[in-house]
Design a protein around this motif. Sequence first.
Motif, short mmCIF file in Angstrom:
data_model
loop_
_atom_site.label_atom_id
_atom_site.label_comp_id
_atom_site.label_asym_id
_atom_site.label_seq_id
_atom_site.Cartn_x
_atom_site.Cartn_y
_atom_site.Cartn_z
N LYS A 34 -1.08 -2.78 -2.12
CA LYS A 34 -1.95 -2.69 -0.94
C LYS A 34 -1.28 -1.88 0.18
CE LYS A 34 -4.64 -6.96 -1.54
NZ LYS A 34 -4.93 -8.29 -0.97
N VAL A 35 0.00 -2.17 0.40
CA VAL A 35 0.72 -1.42 1.44
C VAL A 35 0.84 0.05 1.05
CG1 VAL A 35 2.90 -1.18 2.69
CG2 VAL A 35 2.00 -3.45 2.18
N SER A 36 1.06 0.30 -0.26
CA SER A 36 1.17 1.67 -0.75
C SER A 36 -0.13 2.44 -0.53
CB SER A 36 1.54 1.67 -2.22
OG SER A 36 1.56 2.99 -2.74
N VAL A 37 -1.26 1.79 -0.81
CA VAL A 37 -2.57 2.44 -0.60
C VAL A 37 -2.77 2.77 0.87
CG1 VAL A 37 -5.06 2.06 -0.69
CG2 VAL A 37 -3.64 1.44 -2.65
N THR A 38 -2.46 1.80 1.75
CA THR A 38 -2.64 2.03 3.18
C THR A 38 -1.73 3.16 3.65
OG1 THR A 38 -3.17 -0.30 3.52
CG2 THR A 38 -2.53 0.97 5.46
N LEU A 39 -0.49 3.20 3.19
CA LEU A 39 0.44 4.25 3.58
C LEU A 39 -0.04 5.62 3.13
CD1 LEU A 39 3.14 5.02 4.85
CD2 LEU A 39 4.25 4.54 2.65
N THR A 40 -0.56 5.68 1.91
CA THR A 40 -1.10 6.95 1.41
C THR A 40 -2.28 7.40 2.26
OG1 THR A 40 -0.41 6.43 -0.84
CG2 THR A 40 -2.10 8.12 -0.58
N ASN A 41 -3.15 6.47 2.63
CA ASN A 41 -4.30 6.82 3.48
C ASN A 41 -3.83 7.33 4.84
OD1 ASN A 41 -6.16 6.10 1.53
ND2 ASN A 41 -6.38 3.99 2.28
N LEU A 42 -2.81 6.70 5.40
CA LEU A 42 -2.28 7.15 6.69
C LEU A 42 -1.73 8.57 6.60
CD1 LEU A 42 -0.45 3.95 8.01
CD2 LEU A 42 -2.51 5.00 8.95
N ARG A 43 -0.99 8.83 5.53
CA ARG A 43 -0.44 10.18 5.37
C ARG A 43 -1.54 11.21 5.17
NH1 ARG A 43 4.37 8.22 1.24
NH2 ARG A 43 5.93 7.71 2.86
N LEU A 64 5.60 -16.02 7.03
CA LEU A 64 4.54 -16.89 7.57
C LEU A 64 3.18 -16.20 7.59
CD1 LEU A 64 6.53 -18.38 10.58
CD2 LEU A 64 6.21 -19.37 8.30
N GLY A 65 3.13 -14.93 7.25
CA GLY A 65 1.86 -14.20 7.27
C GLY A 65 1.57 -13.58 5.94
N SER A 66 0.38 -13.02 5.82
CA SER A 66 -0.06 -12.40 4.56
C SER A 66 -0.20 -10.89 4.72
CB SER A 66 -1.39 -12.99 4.11
OG SER A 66 -2.42 -12.62 5.01
N ASN A 67 -0.20 -10.23 3.60
CA ASN A 67 -0.40 -8.79 3.57
C ASN A 67 -1.78 -8.41 4.11
OD1 ASN A 67 -1.47 -6.29 1.85
ND2 ASN A 67 0.75 -6.06 2.15
N THR A 68 -2.74 -9.27 3.85
CA THR A 68 -4.11 -9.00 4.33
C THR A 68 -4.15 -8.95 5.85
OG1 THR A 68 -5.04 -10.10 2.38
CG2 THR A 68 -6.49 -9.81 4.29
N GLU A 69 -3.40 -9.86 6.49
CA GLU A 69 -3.38 -9.86 7.96
C GLU A 69 -2.75 -8.58 8.49
OE1 GLU A 69 -2.98 -14.55 9.21
OE2 GLU A 69 -1.17 -13.50 8.52
N ILE A 70 -1.68 -8.12 7.82
CA ILE A 70 -1.04 -6.87 8.23
C ILE A 70 -2.03 -5.70 8.16
CG2 ILE A 70 0.65 -5.14 7.50
CD1 ILE A 70 2.01 -7.24 8.96
N THR A 71 -2.72 -5.61 7.03
CA THR A 71 -3.68 -4.51 6.84
C THR A 71 -4.79 -4.54 7.88
OG1 THR A 71 -3.22 -4.54 4.45
CG2 THR A 71 -5.21 -3.40 5.19
N GLN A 72 -5.30 -5.75 8.16
CA GLN A 72 -6.39 -5.89 9.12
C GLN A 72 -5.95 -5.53 10.53
OE1 GLN A 72 -8.22 -9.76 9.08
NE2 GLN A 72 -9.56 -9.31 10.82
N THR A 73 -4.78 -6.02 10.95
CA THR A 73 -4.32 -5.73 12.31
C THR A 73 -3.96 -4.24 12.45
OG1 THR A 73 -2.06 -6.42 11.65
CG2 THR A 73 -3.46 -8.04 12.76
N GLN A 74 -3.48 -3.65 11.35
CA GLN A 74 -3.19 -2.22 11.42
C GLN A 74 -4.47 -1.40 11.58
OE1 GLN A 74 -3.85 0.39 9.13
NE2 GLN A 74 -2.62 1.91 10.26
N ALA A 75 -5.53 -1.80 10.89
CA ALA A 75 -6.81 -1.11 11.03
C ALA A 75 -7.35 -1.27 12.46
CB ALA A 75 -7.81 -1.65 10.02
N GLU A 76 -7.18 -2.46 13.02
CA GLU A 76 -7.63 -2.69 14.40
C GLU A 76 -6.82 -1.85 15.38
OE1 GLU A 76 -7.17 -6.87 14.71
OE2 GLU A 76 -9.06 -7.35 13.67
N LEU A 77 -5.53 -1.69 15.10
CA LEU A 77 -4.69 -0.86 15.96
C LEU A 77 -5.14 0.60 15.90
CD1 LEU A 77 -2.27 -0.32 17.76
CD2 LEU A 77 -0.83 -0.23 15.70
N ARG A 78 -5.39 1.07 14.71
CA ARG A 78 -5.87 2.46 14.56
C ARG A 78 -7.18 2.67 15.30
NH1 ARG A 78 -6.23 3.49 8.35
NH2 ARG A 78 -6.97 5.54 9.06
N LEU A 79 -8.09 1.72 15.20
CA LEU A 79 -9.38 1.84 15.89
C LEU A 79 -9.17 1.83 17.41
CD1 LEU A 79 -12.44 1.96 15.85
CD2 LEU A 79 -12.47 -0.55 15.70
#
Length: 481
Positions: free
Chosen positions: A236-245, A439-454
């Motif tokens: 999941k992190v790899s996919v998000t990183l590829t999308n960012l690049r 204490l957190g999940s990968n899903t939370e990371i992905t979601q908060t990163q998308a919110e930051l980008r927006l």
Amino acid sequence: MKMKGKWPGLFDKSVLFLILCLWTITSSAQTAQQPDGKAIHQLSAKEAVEYARKNNYQVRKALEDIQIQHQVNREVTSNALPQVNGSAGINHFPQVAVQSFPNFIAMGTYGVLVDQGVKDGSGNTIVAPSDYGLINAQFGTKWTSTIGVSLNQLLFDGQVFVGLQARDAAMSFARKSAEVTEQDVIVNVYKVYFQLLIAKYQLELSHENIARFEKLFHDTREIYKNGFAEKLDVDKVSVTLTNLRTDSLRLKTQMDNGYYGLKLLMGMPIRDSIVLTEDLTEERIKSEILDTAYNYQDRREYQLLEIGKSLNEYNVKRYKMSYLPTLSAVGQLNTAAQRNQFDFFSAGGQWFANSLIGVSINVPIFDGFRKDALIRQAKSAVKKTEFDMEMMKLNIDNEVASSLNTFKAAVYAVDAQRSNMKVAEAVFDQTKLKYDQGLGSNTEITQTQAELRLAQTNYFAALYDATVAKIDYLKAIGKVQ
């Protein structure tokens, strides 16, 4: 940050629209010449505008219109100056024309004989015949030549004199038209320049986001190696990183194309490079915008209409003057020769001079109401210009009010989106910290990163809207420089 959400459409449409406006100019900015002939121009926004003023082909065409008007004025002036023409000609008549005329010789002879009572050989008194017949004779020579000069001086023509009076207004109209063209260049260059600045800042944020996720990808992979994360989390992190690049690459491509558009607007060779030296800050955007007073006469478009009205009024005056007579003086000096042989240039040949001086007057009497129709058309043109001026006032009022309203809303949005972006950054950092502590999940990371980008995208969109609104406001009040 990568252009996403409403930012990509905003960037694409604006650049495509502004690229269609072909404008140019040279700058006093620092320019470095490369060995391969390419130049690197370090330009502030003002220097980019100055470059465009000198090099944009639309502006240069408008300046040529001024030169054309100058020559038109000279043409108008020539109508009031003496008109001098020279002429020369040689005519050859292989067969000189024969002319028939009454036999005046016989008529005279018989008249004398009858008056004297002369008798013929038979002793009868001579009586004049009823028809004396005709004489056929050639008049003229086989060769004729004339050389002369003529002068015509207009003494009075009302239309010409009105044309002379209108020369300054016509020149002012050409200059003001060039200023309107130049103004459009300035506005478009400013918009693209600041758009590229914002895109550059956004690209820098995009790189920061990529750096965040590169670290997250490294950490997640290490956690996975230690058995505390699943392979799915790494993917999941790899996919998000590829999308960012990919998004960053897309933004870089759009920005490069934007530079091409700016060069086109400025009239700069595509092979040259531009370095933007301006800093765009919220404080700069918000400054010097509080004065809402404006004057219609500050708008170049309104000034152009005023001059156009003046020219139309000259037309009315010109057509009215066409009812008056025209007066001119003429003079001619000629010399002519007639020969039966082509020996005009031989010594001893005679040339006979003739000359004239005169005055001619032309009095208009009736033209089928043509002049009246022209006067009425010219008056209607004046009226139409007055309507255009009133419409322009309404447009200016609307542009000032709407651009100021848009600017105020955009400034509010900038403040709100800046605060929102800071919150999104803090949330992402906290979520990342929780994730690092297990204490957190990968899903939370992905979601908060998308919110930051927006949030970042919305902030830059608001910043761009505020910049454009300020430029539009300055144009609306006639203060864009």
